[in-house]
Design a protein around this motif. Structure first.
Motif, PDB file in Angstrom:
ATOM      1  N   ALA A   1       0.858  -1.273   0.275  1.00  0.00           N
ATOM      2  CA  ALA A   1       0.186   0.375  -0.145  1.00  0.00           C
ATOM      3  C   ALA A   1       1.028   1.180   0.097  1.00  0.00           C
ATOM      4  O   ALA A   1       1.801   1.511   0.591  1.00  0.00           O
ATOM      5  CB  ALA A   1      -1.296   0.055   1.272  1.00  0.00           C
ATOM      6  N   ASP A   2       0.459   2.566  -0.524  1.00  0.00           N
ATOM      7  CA  ASP A   2       1.196   3.766  -1.130  1.00  0.00           C
ATOM      8  C   ASP A   2       1.847   3.715  -1.411  1.00  0.00           C
ATOM      9  O   ASP A   2       3.328   4.277  -1.169  1.00  0.00           O
ATOM     10  CB  ASP A   2       1.076   4.147   0.641  1.00  0.00           C
ATOM     11  N   LEU A   3       3.470   1.827  -1.781  1.00  0.00           N
ATOM     12  CA  LEU A   3       4.807   1.808  -2.655  1.00  0.00           C
ATOM     13  C   LEU A   3       4.205   3.255  -4.120  1.00  0.00           C
ATOM     14  O   LEU A   3       3.797   2.189  -4.772  1.00  0.00           O
ATOM     15  CB  LEU A   3       4.881   0.560  -2.467  1.00  0.00           C
ATOM     16  N   SER A   4       4.996   3.690  -4.342  1.00  0.00           N
ATOM     17  CA  SER A   4       5.613   3.864  -5.228  1.00  0.00           C
ATOM     18  C   SER A   4       6.744   3.609  -6.681  1.00  0.00           C
ATOM     19  O   SER A   4       7.390   3.112  -6.237  1.00  0.00           O
ATOM     20  CB  SER A   4       5.552   5.281  -5.368  1.00  0.00           C
ATOM     21  N   VAL A   5       6.186   3.400  -7.834  1.00  0.00           N
ATOM     22  CA  VAL A   5       7.014   2.626  -8.710  1.00  0.00           C
ATOM     23  C   VAL A   5       8.859   3.471  -8.629  1.00  0.00           C
ATOM     24  O   VAL A   5       9.809   2.160  -8.417  1.00  0.00           O
ATOM     25  CB  VAL A   5       7.280   2.343  -9.782  1.00  0.00           C
ATOM     26  N   LYS A   6       8.549   4.554  -8.079  1.00  0.00           N
ATOM     27  CA  LYS A   6      10.456   5.260  -8.006  1.00  0.00           C
ATOM     28  C   LYS A   6      10.212   4.937  -6.696  1.00  0.00           C
ATOM     29  O   LYS A   6      11.995   4.929  -7.213  1.00  0.00           O
ATOM     30  CB  LYS A   6       9.648   6.773  -7.530  1.00  0.00           C
ATOM     31  N   ASN A   7       9.924   4.010  -6.123  1.00  0.00           N
ATOM     32  CA  ASN A   7      11.112   4.132  -5.132  1.00  0.00           C
ATOM     33  C   ASN A   7      11.012   2.115  -4.560  1.00  0.00           C
ATOM     34  O   ASN A   7      11.454   2.364  -3.583  1.00  0.00           O
ATOM     35  CB  ASN A   7       9.722   4.532  -3.721  1.00  0.00           C
ATOM     36  N   VAL A   8      10.589   1.941  -5.830  1.00  0.00           N
ATOM     37  CA  VAL A   8      10.985   0.196  -6.149  1.00  0.00           C
ATOM     38  C   VAL A   8      12.749  -0.061  -6.657  1.00  0.00           C
ATOM     39  O   VAL A   8      12.827   0.947  -7.991  1.00  0.00           O
ATOM     40  CB  VAL A   8      10.618  -0.925  -7.078  1.00  0.00           C
ATOM     41  N   THR A   9      13.492   0.011  -5.852  1.00  0.00           N
ATOM     42  CA  THR A   9      14.834  -0.408  -6.680  1.00  0.00           C
ATOM     43  C   THR A   9      15.259  -1.764  -6.661  1.00  0.00           C
ATOM     44  O   THR A   9      15.408  -2.670  -6.069  1.00  0.00           O
ATOM     45  CB  THR A   9      15.548   0.222  -5.197  1.00  0.00           C
ATOM     46  N   ILE A  10      15.415  -2.180  -7.939  1.00  0.00           N
ATOM     47  CA  ILE A  10      15.741  -3.936  -8.364  1.00  0.00           C
ATOM     48  C   ILE A  10      17.519  -3.565  -8.363  1.00  0.00           C
ATOM     49  O   ILE A  10      18.597  -2.500  -9.514  1.00  0.00           O
ATOM     50  CB  ILE A  10      15.175  -3.515  -9.720  1.00  0.00           C
ATOM     51  N   VAL A  11      18.595  -4.139  -8.676  1.00  0.00           N
ATOM     52  CA  VAL A  11      20.016  -4.920  -7.920  1.00  0.00           C
ATOM     53  C   VAL A  11      19.825  -5.627  -8.617  1.00  0.00           C
ATOM     54  O   VAL A  11      19.234  -7.057  -8.077  1.00  0.00           O
ATOM     55  CB  VAL A  11      20.717  -4.188  -7.268  1.00  0.00           C
ATOM     56  N   ASP A  12      20.720  -6.654  -9.400  1.00  0.00           N
ATOM     57  CA  ASP A  12      21.187  -8.212  -9.480  1.00  0.00           C
ATOM     58  C   ASP A  12      22.469  -9.006  -8.636  1.00  0.00           C
ATOM     59  O   ASP A  12      23.108  -7.789  -8.142  1.00  0.00           O
ATOM     60  CB  ASP A  12      21.543  -8.160 -11.201  1.00  0.00           C
ATOM     61  N   GLN A  13      22.885  -9.475  -9.374  1.00  0.00           N
ATOM     62  CA  GLN A  13      23.693  -9.892  -8.177  1.00  0.00           C
ATOM     63  C   GLN A  13      25.419  -9.060  -8.341  1.00  0.00           C
ATOM     64  O   GLN A  13      25.888  -9.890  -7.844  1.00  0.00           O
ATOM     65  CB  GLN A  13      24.288 -11.973  -8.685  1.00  0.00           C
ATOM     66  N   ASN A  14      25.607  -8.841  -9.222  1.00  0.00           N
ATOM     67  CA  ASN A  14      26.687  -8.380 -10.063  1.00  0.00           C
ATOM     68  C   ASN A  14      26.804  -6.837  -9.106  1.00  0.00           C
ATOM     69  O   ASN A  14      27.546  -6.494  -9.399  1.00  0.00           O
ATOM     70  CB  ASN A  14      27.150  -8.633 -11.072  1.00  0.00           C
TER      71      ASN A  14
ATOM     72  N   ASN B   1      24.450  -4.253  -9.975  1.00  0.00           N
ATOM     73  CA  ASN B   1      23.950  -3.262 -11.464  1.00  0.00           C
ATOM     74  C   ASN B   1      22.596  -3.042 -11.221  1.00  0.00           C
ATOM     75  O   ASN B   1      21.890  -3.778 -10.688  1.00  0.00           O
ATOM     76  CB  ASN B   1      24.188  -4.503 -12.671  1.00  0.00           C
ATOM     77  N   LEU B   2      22.519  -1.510 -11.077  1.00  0.00           N
ATOM     78  CA  LEU B   2      20.791  -0.695 -10.661  1.00  0.00           C
ATOM     79  C   LEU B   2      20.309  -1.333 -12.064  1.00  0.00           C
ATOM     80  O   LEU B   2      20.595  -0.496 -13.318  1.00  0.00           O
ATOM     81  CB  LEU B   2      21.026   0.176 -10.418  1.00  0.00           C
ATOM     82  N   LEU B   3      19.452  -2.330 -12.008  1.00  0.00           N
ATOM     83  CA  LEU B   3      18.242  -2.010 -13.398  1.00  0.00           C
ATOM     84  C   LEU B   3      17.039  -1.751 -13.451  1.00  0.00           C
ATOM     85  O   LEU B   3      16.642  -1.168 -14.212  1.00  0.00           O
ATOM     86  CB  LEU B   3      17.921  -4.268 -13.189  1.00  0.00           C
ATOM     87  N   SER B   4      16.902  -0.562 -12.100  1.00  0.00           N
ATOM     88  CA  SER B   4      15.576   0.411 -12.194  1.00  0.00           C
ATOM     89  C   SER B   4      16.147   1.961 -12.240  1.00  0.00           C
ATOM     90  O   SER B   4      15.565   2.353 -11.471  1.00  0.00           O
ATOM     91  CB  SER B   4      14.665  -0.282 -10.774  1.00  0.00           C
ATOM     92  N   GLN B   5      16.484   1.936 -13.446  1.00  0.00           N
ATOM     93  CA  GLN B   5      17.296   3.333 -13.408  1.00  0.00           C
ATOM     94  C   GLN B   5      16.044   4.041 -14.050  1.00  0.00           C
ATOM     95  O   GLN B   5      15.255   3.887 -14.824  1.00  0.00           O
ATOM     96  CB  GLN B   5      18.364   3.231 -14.457  1.00  0.00           C
ATOM     97  N   PRO B   6      15.695   5.313 -13.795  1.00  0.00           N
ATOM     98  CA  PRO B   6      14.453   5.814 -13.209  1.00  0.00           C
ATOM     99  C   PRO B   6      14.964   6.193 -15.121  1.00  0.00           C
ATOM    100  O   PRO B   6      15.581   6.844 -15.492  1.00  0.00           O
ATOM    101  CB  PRO B   6      14.717   6.824 -13.121  1.00  0.00           C
ATOM    102  N   VAL B   7      13.001   5.830 -15.500  1.00  0.00           N
ATOM    103  CA  VAL B   7      13.594   6.718 -17.084  1.00  0.00           C
ATOM    104  C   VAL B   7      13.535   7.883 -17.734  1.00  0.00           C
ATOM    105  O   VAL B   7      14.180   8.792 -18.263  1.00  0.00           O
ATOM    106  CB  VAL B   7      12.250   6.433 -17.885  1.00  0.00           C
ATOM    107  N   ASP B   8      13.384   8.870 -16.277  1.00  0.00           N
ATOM    108  CA  ASP B   8      13.025  10.309 -16.240  1.00  0.00           C
ATOM    109  C   ASP B   8      14.645  10.604 -16.297  1.00  0.00           C
ATOM    110  O   ASP B   8      14.909  11.556 -17.391  1.00  0.00           O
ATOM    111  CB  ASP B   8      12.291  11.184 -15.114  1.00  0.00           C
ATOM    112  N   SER B   9      15.667  10.403 -15.271  1.00  0.00           N
ATOM    113  CA  SER B   9      16.821  10.430 -16.238  1.00  0.00           C
ATOM    114  C   SER B   9      17.649  10.642 -16.740  1.00  0.00           C
ATOM    115  O   SER B   9      18.086  11.427 -17.362  1.00  0.00           O
ATOM    116  CB  SER B   9      18.249  10.093 -15.014  1.00  0.00           C
TER     117      SER B   9
END
Length: 544
Positions: A202-215, A217-225
Motif C-alpha cells: 500500500a502507498d508504494l510508488s514505482v519510483k521507490n522500488v530499487t532492483i539490483v542484480d547479483q553483480n 548493477n542497478l536495473l531499475s534506473q528511472p526513465v526520467d533521468s
C-alpha cells in the motif's frame, strides 16, 4: 558312498594346520580380500547410476524431501559433503514431479504460512514483523517464478503510520535478483517487477522500488533521468523495431528471386519524435444580410402628440434602465412621417437593430510522434550462379534490367517517397565464400564411447589385477610352499623308513641269507650312499 580324500589333500591340510600363526593370518586376510573385492565389484557393476536431484537445500527442505523419498521407497544418498542429494538416474524426473506436487522444495523463504504459527499473547509489533516477513517471502517466491531469475530477495521498508500528514513517510522496497548464467532482463521485465512490487504494498510508488542484480548493477534506473540526459530507451527501441520491419519486408520479397544466402539488406530510419500542436482561429468576410444567420434583432417604436398625453407601459418595467445594445452589423432605421388622428398632431418613430453571427473557424492540429522523416535503404545482391551442362558453376553479375527490377521492388516495399528524401542503393557484387573453420575431429581415444568403454575395461582390469595378484602372488606361493613342505616331509618319512629297514636288516640279518645280505648292502651302498653313511654314522656314534 563317500569318497575318501586323497592323502595329498590330507597332508596339505595337516601341513596347513602346522603353519605358524602369522602365515595362517596372512592366508586368511588374502582370502577375505579376494572375497571382498569380488563382492564389491559385483555391487559396483549392479549398483544404479545416481544423479543430482537437488543441491544447496536448506535443512528444513532436506528433511521434508528425505521423508518423502522414504515414503516412496526411492533410494538416495548424499554427495559433496551433504550439499547435494542424489537419486537413481532413471527416477530423477519422476521424483521431481512428485515432490513438486507436494510443494517441495519450498526454499529458504517463508511466506504467509508464518502467520499460521502465531502464538497466543504475541504483541502487535511481532505480528507486524511477521506480516512483513511473510509479504517479503511471497513477493520473492513470485519473482523467482520468472525463467531468468534463479533466486530473489525482497526487503520492504514500511514506516509507521502517523495521524499527522506532514510526518507521513512513503514506503520503499529493494529487490536483489540472482539471475541464471547467461540470462538478462529487458527493461520491460524490470518495469514489470517494479510495478508488481509497488502494487503489492500500500502507498508504494514505482519510483521507490530499487532492483539490483547479483553483480551490483542497478536495473531499475528511472526513465526520467535517461530522458533528461537526451536518451530515451523507448525511442531507440522503436527505431530498431521499425528498421527490422523494413529489413524483413525487403528480404521476404527478394528471397524468392535471388535466394536467402545471396541477399543482405540494411535500413536506416530517421524518425521525428518531436511533439507539435497547432491551434488556429480564422474569420471569413461579412456575408450578405440575406444569407447570414441572425443572432439577435431589436425593434423600438416611439410616438408623440400635441396633447402630451402620458404614454408608455405602466408598472415597474418602464422604470428599469434599458438593456445594453450591442453594436449592430447592419442597422436599418425606418423613419416615419407624423400622422394626425382626430385632429390631433402626433409623431411615430420606429428603430430596428439586427445582429448577425460572425463566421469563425477554430482548428487544432497535433502531429503524430515517431513519423518517418527519411529512409535510407542499402541492398547487396550476390552474383548470379550459372551451372553448365557439365555441372560446373560460374558466377556472373546481374544485368541492368534485373537490377532495375530489384530496385523497383525495394521502392514499392519500403514506400519510397522522393519528397522526403528517401534513398535506395542496390549493389551487385560477388560475395566472399565463408571460410569454413576446420573443426579438428576428435581422435578415437577422445570419443565419448571409447572413453566409456575404456573406463569399464580399466575398471574390470583393475579388479582382475588385484584378484590375480592376491591369487598368484600370495595364495599360490603359499600353497606351493605347502606342497613343497609336504613333499619334503614325505621324502623324510620314506628315507627314515628305508633307513630303519636297512638298519634292521643289517643288525638282525636272516640266518640263511648272509650272502644275500652282503649283496643287498652293497647294492644299497651303490644306490643310496648317503643312507648307508647315515646308518654307519649311527653305529659309530653308538645309536644302534
Amino acid at each position: 558312498m563317500a569318497v575318501a580324500p586323497s592323502p595329498s589333500l590330507l597332508s596339505q591340510l595337516r601341513l596347513l594346520g602346522d603353519l605358524p600363526m602369522q602365515r595362517k593370518i596372512g592366508l586368511m586376510v588374502a582370502a577375505a580380500a579376494i572375497i571382498a573385492i569380488l563382492v564389491g565389484a559385483w555391487l559396483w557393476e549392479t549398483s544404479p547410476d545416481y544423479r543430482v536431484l537437488y543441491s544447496n537445500l536448506s535443512d528444513k527442505d532436506g528433511g521434508a524431501i528425505i521423508a518423502s523419498l522414504q515414503q516412496m521407497n526411492v533410494p538416495y544418498k548424499f554427495a559433496e559433503g551433504g550439499a547435494a542429494l542424489l537419486v537413481p538416474a532413471d527416477k530423477v524426473n519422476e521424483v521431481r514431479l512428485k515432490l513438486a506436487s507436494q510443494g517441495l522444495p519450498k526454499g529458504s523463504l517463508v511466506g504467509f504460512e508464518l502467520m499460521e504459527n502465531e502464538k497466543f499473547g504475541t504483541s502487535q509489533f511481532q505480528e507486524q514483523i511477521n506480516y512483513q516477513r511473510g509479504l517479503e517471502g511471497e513477493l520473492a517466491r513470485t519473482i523467482q517464478s520468472l525463467s531468468q531469475v534463479q533466486s530473489a530477495r525482497v526487503h520492504l521498508a514500511i514506516p509507521k503510520p502517523s495521524v499527522f500528514v506532514r510526518e507521513r513517510e512513503s514506503p520503499s522496497a529493494s529487490v536483489l535478483l540472482d539471475l541464471y548464467p547467461g540470462k538478462i532482463l529487458d527493461p520491460g521485465q524490470v518495469a514489470a517487477i517494479a510495478h508488481f512490487v509497488s502494487s503489492s504494498v500500500a502507498d508504494l510508488s514505482v519510483k521507490n522500488v530499487t532492483i539490483v542484480d547479483q553483480n551490483g548493477n542497478l536495473l531499475s534506473q528511472p526513465v526520467d533521468s535517461l530522458i533528461a540526459s537526451g536518451l530515451d530507451p523507448t525511442q531507440m527501441k522503436y527505431i530498431q523495431a521499425t528498421e527490422r520491419s523494413y529489413i524483413k519486408r525487403i528480404e521476404d520479397i527478394l528471397t524468392p528471386v535471388v535466394g536467402a544466402t545471396n541477399l543482405r539488406a540494411q535500413v536506416t530510419a530517421d524518425l521525428d519524435f518531436s511533439q507539435v500542436e497547432n491551434t488556429s482561429e480564422s474569420y471569413k468576410p461579412n456575408q450578405a444580410p440575406g444569407t447570414a444567420a441572425v443572432r439577435s434583432e431589436q425593434t423600438s417604436e416611439t410616438s408623440s402628440n400635441s396633447e402630451q398625453k402620458a404614454n408608455g407601459v405602466p408598472g415597474s418595467l418602464s422604470n428599469q434602465p434599458p438593456a445594453p445594445v450591442s453594436a449592430p452589423v447592419a442597422a436599418a432605421p425606418t423613419p416615419t412621417k407624423p400622422t394626425s388622428t382626430s385632429g390631433n398632431s402626433s409623431n411615430v418613430q420606429k428603430d430596428s437593430t439586427t445582429n448577425y453571427e460572425v463566421d469563425k473557424t477554430i482548428q487544432h492540429t497535433r502531429r503524430p510522434v515517431g513519423s518517418i522523416r527519411r529512409l535510407s535503404v542499402a541492398v547487396v545482391v550476390n552474383y548470379k550462379k550459372i551451372v553448365d551442362a557439365k555441372g560446373k558453376a560460374t558466377y556472373k553479375p546481374l544485368s541492368a534490367k534485373e537490377i532495375g527490377q530489384i530496385t523497383a521492388l525495394v521502392k514499392e516495399t519500403m514506400g519510397f517517397d522522393a519528397t522526403r528524401g528517401d534513398t535506395v542503393n542496390i549493389s551487385n557484387v560477388a560475395f566472399t565464400p565463408p571460410e569454413s573453420e576446420a573443426v579438428p575431429a576428435l581422435p578415437w581415444w577422445k570419443q565419448p564411447e571409447i572413453i566409456s568403454l575404456a573406463t569399464t575395461i580399466a575398471k574390470n582390469l583393475a579388479i582382475a589385477a588385484v584378484v590375480g595378484y592376491l591369487i598368484f602372488g600370495i595364495i599360490r606361493p603359499a600353497m606351493n610352499g605347502l606342497k613343497n613342505q609336504a613333499a619334503e616331509a614325505a621324502a623324510k618319512e620314506q628315507a627314515a623308513a628305508e633307513a630303519e629297514a636297512v638298519h634292521d636288516h643289517l643288525v638282525h640279518p636272516h640266518p640263511n641269507s648272509e650272502g644275500s645280505t652282503v649283496e643287498a648292502a652293497r647294492e644299497l651302498a651303490r644306490q643310496n650312499p648317503q643312507l648307508v653313511a647315515n646308518v654307519i654314522k649311527g653305529w659309530v656314534s653308538g645309536n644302534e
